[in-house]
Enzyme design. Structure first.
Site, short mmCIF file in Angstrom:
data_model
loop_
_atom_site.label_atom_id
_atom_site.label_comp_id
_atom_site.label_asym_id
_atom_site.label_seq_id
_atom_site.Cartn_x
_atom_site.Cartn_y
_atom_site.Cartn_z
N CYS A 103 -13.04 -9.45 -9.25
CA CYS A 103 -13.31 -10.87 -9.04
C CYS A 103 -14.51 -11.13 -8.14
O CYS A 103 -15.35 -11.99 -8.44
CB CYS A 103 -12.07 -11.58 -8.49
N HIS A 154 -8.09 -12.99 -3.77
CA HIS A 154 -8.73 -13.24 -5.06
C HIS A 154 -9.71 -14.40 -4.92
O HIS A 154 -9.49 -15.31 -4.11
CB HIS A 154 -7.66 -13.59 -6.11
N HIS A 166 -13.11 -16.86 -13.24
CA HIS A 166 -12.72 -15.70 -12.41
C HIS A 166 -12.47 -14.49 -13.29
O HIS A 166 -12.45 -14.58 -14.52
CB HIS A 166 -11.48 -16.03 -11.57
#
Length: 209
Positions: A103, A154, A166
């Site tokens: 990510c 994240h 993402h």
């Protein structure tokens, strides 16, 4: 002294932790996101529908400029163009390319290519960039951070209309909704690296280059 198998395994785990840029979300995220399409679409504006599929050869930056779109809409178009490039790329912890990406590496690549803005490699560093912004004041280009179960955090890039780009650990590069039950539960914070006007100016330069 010989290195035991357990020591070697520990070394591998530590190496992965150093390389990792973001969270490895549980595999059941896929079922929670089952109603999400990849949204390989073009947004004509912040309040419009998702529109029709966009050809990879289109130049959304020049199109947005010709339509006199405001900075958030131009940023949105540029990010959707990046989604077209990266969609389908599998998640790979420590990965930085189309063969596999995590990510924070996706965020780093997209910001470098779209805005010519260099961000740090890891989520832990990216979360200190720019200024904090409340969830209710998100605009396209803001970084959104999550703290799912597991060791890693994240990060994604807000697109507008409650959606973010993402690299999902279960489905690779995709667009998800912030109000998805999983992401809503684990939402952490957001950061604004640059004001929308400045990001839009950088996107215009990159689009012309």
């Amino acid at each position: 002294m010989d290195v035991t198998p357990s020591c070697r395994a520990l070394g591998v785990v530590l190496s992965l932790a150093l390389l990792a840029g973001c969270a490895s979300a549980p595999r059941d995220v896929a079922s929670r996101d089952a109603d999400e399409s990849y949204f390989a679409r073009q947004l004509p504006g912040l309040s419009g529908d998702w529109g029709v599929a966009m050809s990879p050869v289109d130049n959304p930056i020049l199109e947005a400029r010709s339509q006199g779109n405001p900075p958030p809409a131009l940023i949105q178009q540029a990010l959707l163009a990046q989604h077209e490039r990266w969609v389908g790329t599998p998640y790979r912890i420590g990965g930085t390319s189309f063969q596999g990406v995590d990510c924070s590496a996706l965020v780093q690549n997209v910001f470098e290519e779209t805005f010519r803005l260099s961000l740090p490699r890891t989520t832990g560093e990216q979360v200190h960039q720019g200024q904090p912004v409340s969830r209710g004041e998100l605009v396209p280009g803001d970084l959104v951070f999550f703290r799912p179960p597991g060791r890693y955090d994240h990060v994604g890039i807000y697109l507008g209309e409650g959606r973010f780009l993402h690299a999902s650990s279960s489905r690779g590069v995709m667009i998800s909704r912030l109000d998805n039950r999983y992401w809503q539960r684990h939402y952490w914070q957001a950061r604004r690296t640059l004001e929308p006007t400045h990001l839009a100016q950088r996107a215009q330069v990159s689009g012309q280059g």
